[in-house]
Design an enzyme around this catalytic site. Structure first.
Site, PDB file in Angstrom:
ATOM      1  N   ASN A 258       0.856  -1.181   0.000  1.00 14.06           N
ATOM      2  CA  ASN A 258       0.000   0.000   0.000  1.00 14.06           C
ATOM      3  C   ASN A 258       0.892   1.231   0.000  1.00 14.06           C
ATOM      4  O   ASN A 258       1.362   1.684   1.034  1.00 14.06           O
ATOM      5  CB  ASN A 258      -0.906  -0.021   1.220  1.00 14.06           C
ATOM      6  N   ASP A 259       1.109   1.762  -1.201  1.00 24.00           N
ATOM      7  CA  ASP A 259       1.993   2.912  -1.388  1.00 24.00           C
ATOM      8  C   ASP A 259       1.628   4.093  -0.490  1.00 24.00           C
ATOM      9  O   ASP A 259       2.431   4.995  -0.286  1.00 24.00           O
ATOM     10  CB  ASP A 259       1.863   3.419  -2.836  1.00 24.00           C
ATOM     11  N   CYS A 260       0.399   4.107  -0.054  1.00 24.20           N
ATOM     12  CA  CYS A 260      -0.119   5.282   0.643  1.00 24.20           C
ATOM     13  C   CYS A 260      -0.126   5.119   2.156  1.00 24.20           C
ATOM     14  O   CYS A 260      -0.602   6.001   2.869  1.00 24.20           O
ATOM     15  CB  CYS A 260      -1.521   5.586   0.145  1.00 24.20           C
TER      16      CYS A 260
ATOM     17  N   ASN B 117       2.043   5.538   4.705  1.00 23.45           N
ATOM     18  CA  ASN B 117       3.374   6.129   4.918  1.00 23.45           C
ATOM     19  C   ASN B 117       3.534   6.460   6.394  1.00 23.45           C
ATOM     20  O   ASN B 117       3.230   7.560   6.839  1.00 23.45           O
ATOM     21  CB  ASN B 117       3.523   7.400   4.068  1.00 23.45           C
TER      22      ASN B 117
END
Ligand code: GLC
Ligand code: GLC
Length: 822
Positions: free
Chosen positions: A489-491, A493
């Site tokens: 999940n790139d998002c 963070n």
């Protein structure tokens, strides 16, 4: 509501109106030259890299949408129209766009004239061919003039959109009216200096006129729909000097009633070696030999037709590796045609060029391309092998990876960043998938460099070891893997703490001192760590294997001990060590990724579907209850309504979109597979149908995007436009859903020593036959299916009942009959 229909016999989707909710596109080319083509002839072409070698121009974000394409204007006694409807938008008496496998045919008819154009990129060629048939359907003789049109991009698509002070002075062309195979226009901007490549746009007849200057052809302040030259009825024979070079030929045709005239247009990309660049001593005239050779191969309609047939035969052959026959035509068409086709496209494009990816933003993703391999490897294993070596060559010595690399240079792209701690493990997934399909263990000995540094080569297997060790050495306080910048999940963070408007979450400096951990990577490590151990064992490294299994066991325990929230698996621990994805919080209570992946990895899987105390069953039931919608499973729930600085980009999206509670289709197949693992095929198939485009065709007005390919995202239940899709084509959904449907629902999957046959699809598909070609032998697998939960098939192989669900590989050339009863 629909805007067309499937033609399964022809393997085409037939768009029957230009008025779809969004341009519905196709991809032409599967090797080096690619075109994007919408149902109204919009789109563009490039050689290998949509950023660095763009042939034609396209305007993203344009008003009106879908501006830029290859158009053929008709002037019929002053009536000007375009058979693709755009750009002139004159009403058509008949319109049809057939998107097929690697080709599209757009037909428009008006005022007794029918124009049908087949667009395709022939196998082995760096060119888009447009094979046109113009037919007089009226009962009087007709004379019409056709004006072709392409607009050249000045090669580097990023520079082309930004650097006008230079670019508007550099455009150069050559025109060849009396070429050996008709007329041709050459785009040679920057060829005089450092480029050794040029483009050609030719037609297989002597044209009556030409234009290469856009402002002359279109007319100042006109739109493409109002282009001046087609209206005037005659070419201006303009020669571009700077500004905007284009290619246009005019061809006048006179047709008796019922008569057809064929024309072939070719848009090609050519490279010349340094010492063969010029046709003259002054170094001004392009050496056109290679272009002439290309045009000679498409000098007649028969040649073009033969190339279309070769392309269709190529796809027939590719698709014969896996096919199903069942009573569900939607299932069959997705499995046999469209899902596999999309897997080819995602393999070629990664996430670079679509109608949602501009081709200048992203190259080949490390994690994306590894996952794309899983759905592609059975189609062309040799190309999968090459891809694996390319990807692994961008890995760093410590096992970590560039997030992306450029397809033209095959070099890691520093601008996109690194430090996504899931990246390394996907390499194990890709390699294991390849070896299971092919049996080619030699790839593990292939010398592969780190960061493309010559001299740093080690056997590929050592790269897998570095991937594995990277996770082993980056674990946090709960024994779970550290997340780094983000995981799948790139998002998510957890270390960014971004406050700067517009700052990229993908590259900004991470805050030091935190210990954010990912439950997703933990599950991923359990699954792929075991696959690493198995490969080690098969290489005779039993000590390495048992050591690896020991660590895998530790992480498995850590998940059960520290990542169980009571009804489902936690998502993560944040920078401060607080749980993410817990019932204790008002938002983001439950996330899909760890539920699907943990169960896929076998964590907490008890004793079949009735074992309701098992964490796997509880987690999957919670997914159904909290994440389920008629349009698919949302990523997490409830979505975040305010910015959560300690979570990052996920909370920047409005609730219900993208990673913030959208239906992020890529991870739905993980739950589908997980449901088959616990023996609930009925639930698995239900989830499959919710996101699979053929089943959504009837709500095309809601879904909006192509009903033949997956989209990355469908708006979730908290979104104002729930059910509306975005980002079609380039998504890991293609590969993962093909894995889910072919290997788990239909249940035929390659293993190292044979096929595993374990269908779990529930009662809706009472019987079916899968034909699978693996390592040269053909398996005809006929399944009689009660669909009862938890039931596993009993197998009869070539007439003999066998124990278990394993069918050993047979010699190449043989046919094996397998009967399965559940
Ligand atoms: C996009 C990215 C992929 C990522 C996913 C979830 O699909 O290409 O790499 O895993 O989004 O954030
Ligand atoms: C992935 C995600 C997207 C995010 C992007 C950043 O594609 O899907 O939401 O913005 O990565 O590059």
């Amino acid at each position: 509501m629909r805007f067309g229909h499937f033609d399964d016999e022809a393997r085409e989707y037939v768009v029957t109106t230009p008025h779809t909710p969004y341009p519905w596109i196709n991809y032409l080319g599967s090797e080096q030259f690619f075109s994007l083509l919408s149902h109204q002839a919009g789109g563009y072409s490039f050689y290998r890299d949509a950023k660095m070698r763009r042939l034609t121009r396209y305007r993203y974000n344009n008003i009106p949408a879908d501006a830029g394409g290859r158009y053929l204007y008709v002037n019929d006694g002053g009536d000007v129209w375009t058979p693709s409807w755009l750009p002139v938008k004159a009403d058509l008496d008949h319109f049809e766009a057939r998107h097929g496998l690697g080709y599209s045919r757009i037909t428009g008819e008006r005022g007794g004239l029918r124009v049908a154009t087949t667009f395709f990129v022939p196998l082995g060629e760096n060119a888009e061919v447009q094979r046109v048939a113009v037919t007089n359907t009226s009962d009087v003789e007709k004379t019409v003039t056709l004006f072709s049109f392409v607009e050249f991009c000045l090669w580097n698509a990023q520079d082309d959109q930004t650097n006008y002070q230079r670019n508007l002075s550099i455009g150069e062309v050559e025109v060849e009216q009396d070429g050996p195979h008709g007329s041709a226009i050459y785009h040679k901007t920057e060829y005089r200096e450092r480029r050794d490549h040029y483009a050609v746009f030719g037609v297989n007849t002597r044209a009556d006129g030409f234009d290469t200057d856009r402002d002359t052809f279109v007319g100042a302040y006109n739109s493409l729909g109002e282009a001046a030259v087609p209206r005037a009825g005659a070419s201006a024979d303009s020669v571009a000097s700077g500004w905007y070079p284009i290619g246009s030929h005019s061809v006048r045709v006179t047709l008796a009633p019922g008569e057809t005239r064929d024309l072939v247009y070719v848009l090609g990309y050519l490279e010349n070696p340094q010492d063969e660049k010029w046709a003259d001593d002054a170094h001004q005239v392009v050496n056109k030999e290679r272009a002439h050779a290309l045009l000679s191969r498409f000098a007649t309609a028969e040649q073009a037709d033969a190339a279309v047939e070769a392309l269709q035969a190529y796809w027939t052959d590719l698709l014969s590796t896996y096919s199903v026959r069942s009573s569900d035509e939607k299932l069959d068409r997705m499995v046999n045609i469209w899902n596999q086709y999309q897997c080819m496209v995602t393999f070629n494009m990664s996430r670079s060029a679509s109608y949602f990816e501009t081709g200048i933003g992203r190259g080949m993703g490390f994690r994306d391309s590894n996952q794309d391999l899983l759905g592609f490897v059975h189609l062309v294993p040799e190309r999968a092998r090459e891809r694996i070596v390319d990807i692994a060559s961008t890995q760093f010595e410590d096992g970590s990876a560039y997030h992306q690399y450029q397809p033209l240079t095959k070099r890691g792209n520093n601008d996109i960043g690194s430090g996504f701690n899931d990246d390394p493990l996907w390499l194990i997934a890709g390699v294991a998938g390849y070896v299971k399909e092919t049996g080619d263990f030699s790839i593990l000995d292939e010398p592969v460099p780190f960061d493309n540094e010559p001299g740093s080569e080690v056997p590929l297997f050592e790269h897998l070891t570095r991937s594995f060790e990277y996770t082993v050495n980056h674990r946090g306080p709960h024994g779970l893997p550290l997340i780094g910048r983000a995981d799948w999940n790139d998002c998510l963070n957890l270390n960014c703490f971004s406050t700067e408007p517009g700052e990229s979450f993908q590259t900004t400096e991470n805050q030091a001192g935190g210990h954010a951990e990912s439950v997703f990577i933990a599950a991923q490590f359990v699954l792929y760590g075991e696959q690493y151990a198995e490969l080690a064992e098969r290489r005779g490294l039993s000590e390495v294997a048992s050591q690896a299994r020991k660590v895998v066991g530790e992480v498995r325990e850590a998940v059960l001990e520290h990542a169980w929230d009571g009804r489902w698996f936690l998502r993560a621990y944040d920078f401060y060590g607080n749980p993410v994805g817990t019932d204790a919080k008002p938002e983001g209570k439950i996330w899909i990724e760890p539920q699907g992946f943990a169960v896929m990895a076998g964590i907490g899987v008890g004793d079949g579907p009735e074992d309701t105390d098992a964490p796997a069953i509880q987690a999957l039931d919670a997914v159904d209850e909290m994440l389920g919608t008629p349009h698919g499973l949302v990523l997490q729930f409830p979505a975040y309504t305010t910015y959560q600085i300690e979570l990052g980009e996920v909370s920047t999206y409005p609730p219900g979109y993208k990673e913030n509670g959208g239906i992020f289709c890529h991870n739905n197949p993980w739950v589908i597979i997980a449901e088959t693992v616990v023996g609930r095929g009925d639930k698995a198939f239900d989830y499959y149908k919710r996101i699979t485009p053929a089943y959504r065709e009837d709500i095309s007005d809601v879904h909006k995007l192509e009903p033949y390919v997956y989209a990355q995202m469908i708006a979730g239940k908290q979104a104002p436009r729930a059910g509306e899709a975005k980002n079609s084509w380039l998504t890991g959904t293609a590969a993962w859903n093909f894995v889910a449907v072919s290997q788990y629902l239909l249940g035929v999957r390659p293993d190292y020593d044979g096929l595993v046959v374990d269908p779990q699809i529930g009662p809706d598909v009472p019987s079916f036959t899968v034909t699978r070609v693996a390592r040269g032998a053909t398996y005809e697998i006929t399944v009689t299916n009660s669909g009862a939960r938890g039931s596993r098939g009993s197998l009869v192989v070539d007439g003999t009942p066998v124990e278990g669900n394993h069918v050993p590989y047979a010699p190449a050339g043989s046919t094996v009959r397998v009967e399965v009863t559940l």
